[in-house]
Design a protein around this motif. Structure first.
Motif, PDB file in Angstrom:
ATOM      1  N   UNK A   1       9.291  10.369   7.921  1.00 54.07           N
ATOM      2  CA  UNK A   1       8.904  10.082   6.559  1.00 54.07           C
ATOM      3  C   UNK A   1       8.315   8.770   6.297  1.00 54.07           C
ATOM      4  N   UNK A   2       7.074   8.456   5.978  1.00 48.00           N
ATOM      5  CA  UNK A   2       6.886   6.892   6.297  1.00 48.00           C
ATOM      6  C   UNK A   2       5.951   6.270   5.025  1.00 48.00           C
ATOM      7  N   UNK A   3       6.574   5.468   4.254  1.00 51.06           N
ATOM      8  CA  UNK A   3       5.654   4.946   2.986  1.00 51.06           C
ATOM      9  C   UNK A   3       4.659   4.033   3.351  1.00 51.06           C
TER      10      UNK A   3
ATOM     11  N   UNK B   1      -1.920  10.598  19.425  1.00 50.17           N
ATOM     12  CA  UNK B   1      -2.545  11.630  18.597  1.00 50.17           C
ATOM     13  C   UNK B   1      -1.880  11.605  17.289  1.00 50.17           C
ATOM     14  N   UNK B   2      -2.279  10.928  16.365  1.00 51.48           N
ATOM     15  CA  UNK B   2      -1.459  10.819  14.953  1.00 51.48           C
ATOM     16  C   UNK B   2      -2.216  11.856  13.832  1.00 51.48           C
ATOM     17  N   UNK B   3      -0.942  12.466  13.368  1.00 52.02           N
ATOM     18  CA  UNK B   3      -1.312  13.272  12.246  1.00 52.02           C
ATOM     19  C   UNK B   3      -0.465  12.980  10.963  1.00 52.02           C
ATOM     20  N   UNK B   4      -0.791  13.442   9.745  1.00 54.20           N
ATOM     21  CA  UNK B   4       0.010  13.341   8.677  1.00 54.20           C
ATOM     22  C   UNK B   4       0.137  14.304   7.621  1.00 54.20           C
TER      23      UNK B   4
ATOM     24  N   UNK C   1       5.374  12.387  -1.035  1.00 52.29           N
ATOM     25  CA  UNK C   1       5.848  11.651   0.306  1.00 52.29           C
ATOM     26  C   UNK C   1       5.167  12.030   1.408  1.00 52.29           C
ATOM     27  N   UNK C   2       4.737  11.048   2.403  1.00 52.11           N
ATOM     28  CA  UNK C   2       4.031  11.134   3.465  1.00 52.11           C
ATOM     29  C   UNK C   2       4.933  11.182   4.834  1.00 52.11           C
ATOM     30  N   UNK C   3       4.601  12.101   5.639  1.00 54.00           N
ATOM     31  CA  UNK C   3       5.364  12.240   6.838  1.00 54.00           C
ATOM     32  C   UNK C   3       4.071  12.290   7.981  1.00 54.00           C
ATOM     33  N   UNK C   4       4.574  11.368   8.760  1.00 52.43           N
ATOM     34  CA  UNK C   4       3.698  10.954  10.004  1.00 52.43           C
ATOM     35  C   UNK C   4       4.207  11.431  11.194  1.00 52.43           C
ATOM     36  N   UNK C   5       3.261  12.029  12.084  1.00 49.63           N
ATOM     37  CA  UNK C   5       3.470  12.656  13.344  1.00 49.63           C
ATOM     38  C   UNK C   5       2.695  12.049  14.440  1.00 49.63           C
TER      39      UNK C   5
ATOM     40  N   UNK D   1       4.952  -0.130   8.989  1.00 46.33           N
ATOM     41  CA  UNK D   1       4.683   0.334   7.575  1.00 46.33           C
ATOM     42  C   UNK D   1       5.074  -1.098   6.580  1.00 46.33           C
ATOM     43  N   UNK D   2       5.664  -1.815   6.720  1.00 46.02           N
ATOM     44  CA  UNK D   2       6.138  -2.991   6.167  1.00 46.02           C
ATOM     45  C   UNK D   2       4.905  -3.926   6.125  1.00 46.02           C
ATOM     46  N   UNK D   3       4.393  -4.398   7.159  1.00 44.82           N
ATOM     47  CA  UNK D   3       3.523  -5.354   7.493  1.00 44.82           C
ATOM     48  C   UNK D   3       2.047  -5.261   7.854  1.00 44.82           C
ATOM     49  N   UNK D   4       1.872  -3.810   7.974  1.00 44.45           N
ATOM     50  CA  UNK D   4       0.431  -3.578   8.672  1.00 44.45           C
ATOM     51  C   UNK D   4       0.252  -4.305  10.102  1.00 44.45           C
ATOM     52  N   UNK D   5      -1.118  -3.875  10.477  1.00 45.16           N
ATOM     53  CA  UNK D   5      -1.701  -4.176  11.745  1.00 45.16           C
ATOM     54  C   UNK D   5      -1.836  -5.782  11.767  1.00 45.16           C
TER      55      UNK D   5
END
Length: 270
Positions: A87-89, A131-134, A140-144, A194-198
């Motif tokens: 679970x990732x905000x 492979x990233x999916x959400x 709430x967002x859940x990232x896989x 998730x906190x700082x971005x790329x």
């Protein structure tokens, strides 16, 4: 007729859990002998409301998936296939696959390079993919995050890019040891993203960017010289008339001179 039993793989589940527990007390590590796809399984769970943080390892995948619907072949011991569900905000998902690839590359070997947006290459051959999916559950967002790595040599029949094998670069490696190298650092890297971005990772990605400086072609018809990625993770291409930013995860990019693998440069440092 007697059936030969396979030796169990010594997965480092407890060691990974101990490393992650202080940050995520409800984190779990699961290993299943066979799945259709570890990503598919975690997406199924997320849609049914199961959104706890989990690392799911599939020793064998019968229907592994890569980006753009491509098949990812996975066999027991010869490959490492796992998915990380969190679970990732995240405010901005741009560059997440690049952050994941960078974490994996830095954990594995100095010569592992990164091909935008989600492949690990070494000496012009493909070592792994992401492979990233959400899934959204309420607010709430859940990232896989699915990862596939070639541990031992793979057949290259029908593949667009020759496969690399990690064992050629780390002679003592196996799937379990590779998982121990990458799992905890990957989770921590995703949390930082998730906190700082790329943007804070841009220069480190550049050091391993195997496309920068090459003439490239995209699947939607853009051709030019790759200039690296910008602070959002977008690929920059200088065409004959303009500088273009490539954002879509549905676009694939190939070096125009891939006909000779030896022409693909090695990553530019650690």
């Amino acid at each position: 007729m007697a059936i030969a039993l396979q030796d169990p793989i010594p997965w480092p589940s407890e060691a990974i859990w101990e490393a992650v527990y202080p940050t995520l007390p409800n984190f779990s590590v699961e290993v299943l002998a066979e799945l259709d796809s570890s990503n598919t399984e975690l997406m199924r769970r997320a849609r049914s409301g199961q959104t706890d943080p989990v690392l799911l390892v599939a020793e064998t995948q019968s229907a592994g998936r890569g980006r753009l619907g491509r098949e990812w072949v996975s066999t027991r011991g010869d490959s490492l296939t796992f998915s990380l569900g969190l679970p990732l905000p995240v405010k901005d998902w741009s560059g997440l696959s690049l952050a994941v690839g960078l974490s994996l590359a830095e954990s594995l070997h100095p010569q592992v390079g990164l091909k935008w947006p989600n492949d690990l290459w070494i000496k012009g051959c493909k070592l792994g993919g992401i492979l990233i999916e959400a899934a959204s559950t309420g607010s709430r967002s859940y990232v896989v995050i699915g990862v596939g790595l070639n541990i031992n040599p793979q057949a290259d029949v029908g593949l667009r890019t020759p496969p690399a094998a990690l064992i050629d670069w780390l002679p003592d490696i196996d799937a379990a040891k590779a998982l121990r190298l990458v799992a905890a650092p990957l989770l921590f890297a995703v949390q930082r993203f998730a906190q700082e971005g790329f943007a804070p990772l841009q220069s480190r990605f550049h050091a391993r960017d195997v496309l920068c400086g090459l003439t490239v072609q995209t699947s939607d018809g853009v051709e030019g010289v790759a200039l690296g990625v910008d602070p959002t993770g977008a690929l920059q291409i200088q065409t004959a008339s303009a500088r273009v930013r490539i954002l879509s995860s549905e676009v694939s990019v190939r070096p125009a001179e891939l006909k000779e693998n030896k022409d693909i440069p090695e990553p530019k440092g650690n």
